[in-house]
Structures are given as structure tokens and as C-alpha cells.
Design an enzyme around this catalytic site. Structure first.
Site, PDB file in Angstrom:
ATOM      1  N   HIS A 145       0.896  -1.315   0.092  1.00 21.91           N
ATOM      2  CA  HIS A 145      -0.135   0.075  -0.071  1.00 21.91           C
ATOM      3  C   HIS A 145       0.919   1.107  -0.058  1.00 21.91           C
ATOM      4  O   HIS A 145       1.887   1.210   0.272  1.00 21.91           O
ATOM      5  CB  HIS A 145      -1.057  -0.151   1.298  1.00 21.91           C
ATOM      6  CG  HIS A 145      -2.165  -0.980   1.216  1.00 21.91           C
ATOM      7  ND1 HIS A 145      -2.247  -2.309   1.415  1.00 21.91           N
ATOM      8  CD2 HIS A 145      -3.414  -0.719   0.852  1.00 21.91           C
ATOM      9  CE1 HIS A 145      -3.167  -2.748   1.415  1.00 21.91           C
ATOM     10  NE2 HIS A 145      -4.153  -1.955   0.791  1.00 21.91           N
ATOM     11  N   LYS A 149      -0.715   5.040   4.651  1.00 19.48           N
ATOM     12  CA  LYS A 149      -1.707   3.885   5.340  1.00 19.48           C
ATOM     13  C   LYS A 149      -1.457   3.947   7.145  1.00 19.48           C
ATOM     14  O   LYS A 149      -0.364   3.794   7.213  1.00 19.48           O
ATOM     15  CB  LYS A 149      -1.811   2.717   5.005  1.00 19.48           C
ATOM     16  CG  LYS A 149      -2.775   1.827   5.047  1.00 19.48           C
ATOM     17  CD  LYS A 149      -3.064   0.317   4.036  1.00 19.48           C
ATOM     18  CE  LYS A 149      -4.203  -0.430   4.720  1.00 19.48           C
ATOM     19  NZ  LYS A 149      -5.334   0.064   5.025  1.00 19.48           N
TER      20      LYS A 149
HETATM   21  N1  LIG Z   1     -13.157  -0.787   2.168  1.00 19.33           N
HETATM   22  C1  LIG Z   1     -11.952  -0.511   1.343  1.00 19.33           C
HETATM   23  O1  LIG Z   1     -12.237  -0.691  -0.047  1.00 19.33           O
HETATM   24  C2  LIG Z   1     -10.966   0.738   1.268  1.00 19.33           C
HETATM   25  C3  LIG Z   1     -10.760   1.185   2.639  1.00 19.33           C
HETATM   26  N2  LIG Z   1     -10.105   2.060   3.041  1.00 19.33           N
HETATM   27  C4  LIG Z   1      -9.763   2.641   4.464  1.00 19.33           C
HETATM   28  O2  LIG Z   1     -10.485   3.606   4.591  1.00 19.33           O
HETATM   29  C5  LIG Z   1     -10.199   4.419   5.478  1.00 19.33           C
HETATM   30  C6  LIG Z   1      -9.814   5.687   4.829  1.00 19.33           C
HETATM   31  O3  LIG Z   1      -8.476   5.823   3.865  1.00 19.33           O
HETATM   32  P1  LIG Z   1      -7.980   7.042   3.114  1.00 19.33           P
HETATM   33  O4  LIG Z   1      -9.168   7.656   2.445  1.00 19.33           O
HETATM   34  O5  LIG Z   1      -6.871   6.664   2.276  1.00 19.33           O
HETATM   35  O6  LIG Z   1      -7.539   8.189   4.430  1.00 19.33           O
HETATM   36  P2  LIG Z   1      -7.189   9.352   4.252  1.00 19.33           P
HETATM   37  O7  LIG Z   1      -6.445   9.816   5.494  1.00 19.33           O
HETATM   38  O8  LIG Z   1      -7.224   9.928   3.121  1.00 19.33           O
HETATM   39  O9  LIG Z   1      -8.593   9.906   4.892  1.00 19.33           O
HETATM   40  C7  LIG Z   1      -9.213   9.727   6.197  1.00 19.33           C
HETATM   41  C8  LIG Z   1      -9.909  11.112   6.327  1.00 19.33           C
HETATM   42  O10 LIG Z   1     -10.758  10.920   7.808  1.00 19.33           O
HETATM   43  C9  LIG Z   1     -10.831  12.234   8.457  1.00 19.33           C
HETATM   44  N3  LIG Z   1     -11.218  12.089   9.629  1.00 19.33           N
HETATM   45  C10 LIG Z   1     -10.259  11.675  10.668  1.00 19.33           C
HETATM   46  N4  LIG Z   1     -10.908  11.886  11.780  1.00 19.33           N
HETATM   47  C11 LIG Z   1     -12.282  12.147  11.633  1.00 19.33           C
HETATM   48  C12 LIG Z   1     -13.266  12.516  12.461  1.00 19.33           C
HETATM   49  N5  LIG Z   1     -13.407  12.438  13.840  1.00 19.33           N
HETATM   50  N6  LIG Z   1     -14.613  12.987  11.660  1.00 19.33           N
HETATM   51  C13 LIG Z   1     -14.420  13.105  10.484  1.00 19.33           C
HETATM   52  N7  LIG Z   1     -13.587  12.808   9.699  1.00 19.33           N
HETATM   53  C14 LIG Z   1     -12.188  12.375  10.232  1.00 19.33           C
HETATM   54  C15 LIG Z   1      -9.500  12.900   7.813  1.00 19.33           C
HETATM   55  O11 LIG Z   1      -9.606  14.041   7.888  1.00 19.33           O
HETATM   56  C16 LIG Z   1      -9.108  12.330   6.459  1.00 19.33           C
HETATM   57  O12 LIG Z   1      -9.667  13.459   5.506  1.00 19.33           O
HETATM   58  C17 LIG Z   1      -8.907   3.713   5.832  1.00 19.33           C
HETATM   59  O13 LIG Z   1      -9.226   3.107   7.095  1.00 19.33           O
HETATM   60  C18 LIG Z   1      -8.498   2.621   4.803  1.00 19.33           C
HETATM   61  O14 LIG Z   1      -7.790   1.648   5.211  1.00 19.33           O
HETATM   62  C19 LIG Z   1      -9.350   2.520   2.211  1.00 19.33           C
HETATM   63  C20 LIG Z   1      -9.433   2.343   0.481  1.00 19.33           C
HETATM   64  C21 LIG Z   1     -10.371   1.273   0.211  1.00 19.33           C
HETATM   65  O1  LIG Z   2      -5.702   1.974   3.278  1.00 21.78           O
HETATM   66  C1  LIG Z   2      -6.047   1.733   1.838  1.00 21.78           C
HETATM   67  O2  LIG Z   2      -5.587   2.358   0.905  1.00 21.78           O
HETATM   68  C2  LIG Z   2      -6.883   0.468   1.748  1.00 21.78           C
HETATM   69  N1  LIG Z   2      -7.350  -0.085   2.952  1.00 21.78           N
HETATM   70  C3  LIG Z   2      -8.012  -1.245   3.021  1.00 21.78           C
HETATM   71  C4  LIG Z   2      -7.339  -2.399   3.495  1.00 21.78           C
HETATM   72  O3  LIG Z   2      -6.966  -1.974   4.544  1.00 21.78           O
HETATM   73  O4  LIG Z   2      -7.483  -3.343   3.123  1.00 21.78           O
HETATM   74  C5  LIG Z   2      -8.662  -1.592   1.503  1.00 21.78           C
HETATM   75  C6  LIG Z   2      -7.444  -1.502   0.324  1.00 21.78           C
HETATM   76  O5  LIG Z   2      -6.509  -2.359   0.418  1.00 21.78           O
HETATM   77  C7  LIG Z   2      -6.878  -0.054   0.345  1.00 21.78           C
END
Ligand SMILES: NC(=O)C1=CN([C@@H]2O[C@H](COP(=O)(O)OP(=O)(O)OC[C@H]3O[C@@H](n4cnc5c(N)ncnc54)[C@H](O)[C@@H]3O)[C@@H](O)[C@H]2O)C=CC1
Ligand SMILES: O=C(O)C1=N[C@H](C(=O)O)C[C@H](O)C1
Length: 256
Positions: A145, A149
Site C-alpha cells: 500500500h 496508510k
Molecule cells: N474498504 C475499502 O475498499 C477501502 C478502505 N480504505 C480504508 O478507508 C479509510 C480511509 O482511507 P483514506 O481515504 O486513504 O484515508 P485518508 O487519511 O485520506 O482519509 C481519512 C479522512 O478521515 C478524516 N477524519 C479523521 N478523523 C475524523 C473525524 N473524527 N471525523 C470526520 N473525519 C475524520 C481525515 O481528516 C481524513 O480526511 C482507511 O481506514 C483505509 O484503510 C481505503 C481504501 C479502500
Molecule cells: O488504506 C487503503 O488504501 C486501503 N485499505 C483497505 C485495507 O486495509 O485493506 C482496502 C484497500 O486495500 C485500500
């Protein structure tokens, strides 16, 4: 199709931005508010610093959470307590937290979907790995990743190991006397499956499951090159969560 009112937590994040676009571009979704602790978001809808303030203003049909592990857990719990369904992409929840949220969803009789990976290709990669593990029980997972992350191993890697554990006998892999001369060299371990986490700038989200047999190696790999790859899964989850009365963990459990 009935209009679904959606709120998004984490709208300025890498995933949150894509989710805002998805909701805005989907005819039967309406973005009613966003939750941004710094209140910097400008999505053209009310911005709230906390979920409580948001819900005091208007209860959405569905909350999409894309924040951090601690915040995501608290948001999901708060949403369920208010009778609001959640679609959670945030990763890093413990098994105890998942169990607690499932009980809460069932007590309230509403849906909640926690999907460690919304990409259809990633779900297939996990399913194929689960199928293959019956024949190749020696497995190492390599997840790669971007370097921003927060959680390691990834939610996808943990889910993959859990799915494999459902069908494969418990197994100690490698030499029984192997020793790490540098701590961490063999990665993390779940039920004998070793998980290695790579973090580098330039990467998005990638996973390779390596299954070894006598004189052969099967590699099953998925790459997300862009976060748009997750959005069709988010859309299906928002639609499906409206019909559920329990918590579903994993997109594979709702795909036909
Ligand atoms: N299920 C999936 O397919 C995927 C899951 N993810 C997961 O999604 C999550 C976010 O990933 P990213 O967007 O890359 O992270 P990022 O760091 O770009 O975004 C997270 C956002 O949450 C905000 N945040 C933090 N605390 C907050 C609060 N109390 N209230 C409102 N907003 C708050 C931050 O300001 C930030 O803008 C991670 O846990 C990641 O592992 C990421 C990509 C795909
Ligand atoms: O943080 C990410 O970017 C992602 N998080 C998810 C994970 O922890 O598996 C999904 C995807 O891999 C991207």
C-alpha cells in the site's frame, strides 16, 4: 428507485473524495451532510464537526464512514445507536468490535456493512485464494500500500487469512526450527499464514497471495491503481444495507 439520503464521514480523504463524487453522481442517492472534524470540507452540503451534531440536524438513511480505525468504530456504534445504517470502508477493527457492532445492529434491527475491500477484483482474489487454499495449504500474503496508510496489516489481508481459515486446517508453515535473526523478517502470522506489509509512495492498494506446492507456485494478485476501483462496491453496499437487519462483514457476503 427510492431516494437514499447519505452522509459521509471523512469527505476530504482519499476515499472520502471519491465517495462524495459517487453519491453526487448517482441519481437515487442524495448527499445530505458530511462529517469533518476540522470542518474544512466544502461539499455544498452542511458540514458537521461530529456525528452527534450531524444527527441532531437530520438523520440520513445511510452513513458512509471512511476515516480512521478509532473514529470509524465510534461512528459506526453511534450511528447504530441512533438507528442509522452504516457502510464502513474504514479498516482496522478488532474481532471484539465487529462482534459488538453486530449485536447492536441486530438489537436495533437495522443493517450495517463493514467491507475491508470494496473492489470487486479484490473480493474475487480473496475468494480464489480461499478456494486454492484447500489444495495449497502453505500460504504467504504480501500486501502493498501507499505510505500514508495507518493500519498494518491491511484489512484485506486480515480478511483473506480469515476466509482461508474457514476452509483450511490449521497449519504451522516453514521449518519448525526457523528463527528470525532480524525481528519481523517472517512478517505477522495468523493461523500459520504469514502476512507481509509493504508501504511505499506511488503504490495504491495491492495484494498478492502466494500458495506453494511441491515444485509449483500459484500466485493470485489484485491491484487497485485508482480509488475509483472501490466505488461500484460502495454503491452496492449503500443499496443493500437498506434491506438488511444485521451486520455483514465483507462484500463477498452480499454479491450475487
Ligand atoms: N474498504 C475499502 O475498499 C477501502 C478502505 N480504505 C480504508 O478507508 C479509510 C480511509 O482511507 P483514506 O481515504 O486513504 O484515508 P485518508 O487519511 O485520506 O482519509 C481519512 C479522512 O478521515 C478524516 N477524519 C479523521 N478523523 C475524523 C473525524 N473524527 N471525523 C470526520 N473525519 C475524520 C481525515 O481528516 C481524513 O480526511 C482507511 O481506514 C483505509 O484503510 C481505503 C481504501 C479502500
Ligand atoms: O488504506 C487503503 O488504501 C486501503 N485499505 C483497505 C485495507 O486495509 O485493506 C482496502 C484497500 O486495500 C485500500
Amino acid at each position: 428507485m427510492e431516494m437514499i439520503k447519505v452522509s459521509i464521514a471523512g469527505p476530504r480523504g482519499r476515499m472520502g473524495k471519491e465517495a462524495v463524487t459517487l453519491v453526487e453522481e448517482t441519481n437515487h442517492f442524495e448527499l445530505v451532510s458530511v462529517i469533518d472534524h476540522k470542518q474544512e470540507a466544502s461539499a455544498g452540503v452542511p458540514v458537521f464537526a461530529s456525528l452527534e451534531e450531524c444527527f441532531a440536524h437530520e438523520l440520513p438513511d445511510v452513513l458512509i464512514d471512511l476515516t480512521t480505525p478509532e473514529v470509524g468504530y465510534t461512528h459506526t456504534k453511534t450511528a447504530l445507536e441512533h438507528g442509522v445504517r452504516s457502510v464502513v470502508g474504514t479498516t482496522g477493527f478488532t474481532a471484539e468490535q465487529l462482534e459488538e457492532l453486530k449485536t447492536l445492529a441486530e438489537d436495533k434491527g437495522i443493517g450495517c456493512i463493514i467491507a475491508p475491500n470494496f473492489a470487486i477484483g479484490a473480493v474475487l482474489m480473496m475468494k480464489f485464494s480461499q478456494m486454492a487454499s484447500k489444495y495449497f495449504p502453505d500460504i504467504e500474503i504480501l500486501e502493498l500500500h501507499h505510505d500514508q496508510k495507518l493500519d498494518a496489516p491491511s484489512g484485506t489481508a486480515v480478511k483473506t487469512a480469515e476466509m482461508i481459515r474457514e476452509v483450511r486446517e490449521s497449519k504451522e508453515q516453514g521449518h519448525p526450527d526457523e528463527k528470525e535473526t532480524l525481528q519481523g523478517a517472517r512478517g505477522a502470522e495468523m493461523d500459520g499464514i504469514h502476512i507481509h506489509s509493504v508501504r511505499l509512495p506511488g503504490l495504491v492498494a495491492h495484494q498478492q497471495v502466494m500458495l506453494g506446492g511441491e515444485g509449483e507456485l500459484l500466485t493470485i494478485r489484485h491491484d487497485s491503481f485508482h480509488r475509483k476501483s472501490f466505488m461500484s462496491g460502495v454503491k452496492v453496499c449503500v443499496e443493500t444495507v437498506m434491506e438488511l437487519k444485521t451486520l455483514v462483514y465483507g462484500l463477498e457476503n452480499i454479491l450475487e
